[in-house]
Design an enzyme around this catalytic site. Sequence first.
Site, PDB file in Angstrom:
ATOM      1  N   HIS A  52       8.095  33.446  11.306  1.00 41.11           N
ATOM      2  CA  HIS A  52       8.311  34.509  12.291  1.00 41.11           C
ATOM      3  C   HIS A  52       8.502  35.860  11.614  1.00 41.11           C
ATOM      4  CE1 HIS A  52      12.772  34.675  11.790  1.00 41.11           C
ATOM      5  NE2 HIS A  52      12.721  33.361  11.686  1.00 41.11           N
ATOM      6  N   ASP A  69      10.121  38.674  12.851  1.00 39.38           N
ATOM      7  CA  ASP A  69      11.350  39.436  13.084  1.00 39.38           C
ATOM      8  C   ASP A  69      12.487  38.969  12.195  1.00 39.38           C
ATOM      9  OD1 ASP A  69      11.258  37.017  14.646  1.00 39.38           O
ATOM     10  OD2 ASP A  69      13.060  37.675  15.689  1.00 39.38           O
ATOM     11  N   ASP A  92      15.191  35.330   5.797  1.00 42.49           N
ATOM     12  CA  ASP A  92      14.981  34.546   7.010  1.00 42.49           C
ATOM     13  C   ASP A  92      14.205  35.418   7.984  1.00 42.49           C
ATOM     14  OD1 ASP A  92      15.132  33.051   9.339  1.00 42.49           O
ATOM     15  OD2 ASP A  92      17.260  33.467   9.670  1.00 42.49           O
ATOM     16  N   GLU A 113      11.678  35.454  17.215  1.00 39.37           N
ATOM     17  CA  GLU A 113      12.275  34.131  17.043  1.00 39.37           C
ATOM     18  C   GLU A 113      13.792  34.180  17.153  1.00 39.37           C
ATOM     19  OE1 GLU A 113      14.037  30.747  14.698  1.00 39.37           O
ATOM     20  OE2 GLU A 113      14.234  32.906  14.415  1.00 39.37           O
ATOM     21  N   GLU A 114      14.380  35.270  16.680  1.00 42.05           N
ATOM     22  CA  GLU A 114      15.826  35.334  16.547  1.00 42.05           C
ATOM     23  C   GLU A 114      16.571  35.583  17.849  1.00 42.05           C
ATOM     24  OE1 GLU A 114      17.124  34.321  14.003  1.00 42.05           O
ATOM     25  OE2 GLU A 114      16.035  34.864  12.186  1.00 42.05           O
ATOM     26  N   HIS A 134      21.743  35.748   8.649  1.00 40.06           N
ATOM     27  CA  HIS A 134      22.288  36.436   9.825  1.00 40.06           C
ATOM     28  C   HIS A 134      23.555  37.222   9.505  1.00 40.06           C
ATOM     29  CE1 HIS A 134      20.160  33.493  12.846  1.00 40.06           C
ATOM     30  NE2 HIS A 134      19.364  33.922  11.875  1.00 40.06           N
TER      31      HIS A 134
END
Length: 485
Positions: free
Chosen positions: A77, A79, A116, A146-147, A456
Amino acid sequence: MSKEVRALEPKELWNNFANLNAVPRGSKKEEKVIQFMADFGKKLNLKTTIDPVGNVIIKKPATKGMESRKTVVLQSHLDMVHQKNSNTNFDFDTEGIKMIIDGDWVKADGTTLGADNGLGVAAIMAILESTTIQHPALEALFTIDEETGMTGAMGLQAGYLEGEILLNLDTEEDDEIDIGCAGGIDVTAQNPYNAVNSPSNSVGISISVTGLTGGHSGMDIHKGLGNANKIMNRLLFGSQEYIRVSEIDGGSLRNAIPRESFALVSVKELYKDQFLKVITKIAKEIKAEQKIVDPNLEITFIETAVPKKVMTSISQNTLIKTLYALHNGVYRMSPDMKDLVETSNNIARVIVKEELIKILCLTRSSVESSKFDLANMLKSTFELSGFKVTLAGSYPGWKPNVDSPILKVLTDTYQKLFNENANVVACHAGLECGILGTNYPEMDMISFGPTIQGAHSPDERASIKSSQKFWKFLLNILENIQFKK
């Protein structure tokens, strides 16, 4: 700073990662990175498509001698999660990530790194531009958002992909091969409240909870990490007889364990010393409980200007007791797979301001019925307190298939390369495989990736050695996929 990162091996991986990290790419703000990836494919003279929701698909023919093998989809992904330390001056919408090297780790300067899933994206880019790597026909699928909802994967329609095998490059332990994941659902509660003037002869107190470890609200939910929203509420609960709450601002994103929370309260001058004595005692207890997993936790109380407006005592009591009753953390462990969290909830965001309370949660589970069981428990708790609740953004998990043909390719390849067995696992995070499988039900899927820690959070870091291991593993997998069309 990126110059040193570009010099790392394998250069083709880290150079593409540095190029990607120069492009702002927050979830739901992917316009620049979508164009960046489309331009990348077109410069290579490869068939490049942007689908109606913004996913980018780039197709590359097989190398000589591998034309008869099944087409492989490489998926990551675009983003990234945008998080920064409160004292970091950085604009995610206009600036590229500032990377630094610390021993075996690549990190960012006070922000999330974007490994990530940027390392997965960079690996795919390196393969697409290579003239020497051996591989079957490839379809590179770069999804968006995705996030914060997986809307890219949800919006991908049938017919865009022909591949029968999908390699998802979005897990974070290099000795693991993932064959399943959790689904999720957003739980949002809102409740208006009446504000009144601060009591006379009061002082303002600013309460701060900072320095928590934070992390991924799925992969790290079992570690006992402090949740800033729960900690702040515990402080308010224990001192509620002395305070009137004016504002609360805690947490940030649904998929990040909250690291910080800030509250502004009014305290009558007469009770200030008693309040400080009580809240200092509670803070000391919390810090003692969290000293192993959150050694940098700071809880401060600073006298400030008296807020003009505060909650009524009834509204304040309802808020504090509701937050205390809400479940946070692991709800159920899987009975089917050892050490796998089945169901959990993250109280991600608490906002009290301008006569509105807003609380955001992310509930995850690898079992659909258990996901809705916990979501309905939260909903019931909120509704008993008069909140209006919405359940939205539900996405399915990915059911493990231990008989997957591609799983055998990966486990055999891993054992031969590294002389040990890989750990075959399912994860408590939202991979896109389950969603992609709804429109491509016959596709054989697997997920793996390099070691990334602290995803994150501003502590996110990617292992250099592990990235080299991941790259070697990926190239050997592509050579060893010998399934015929």
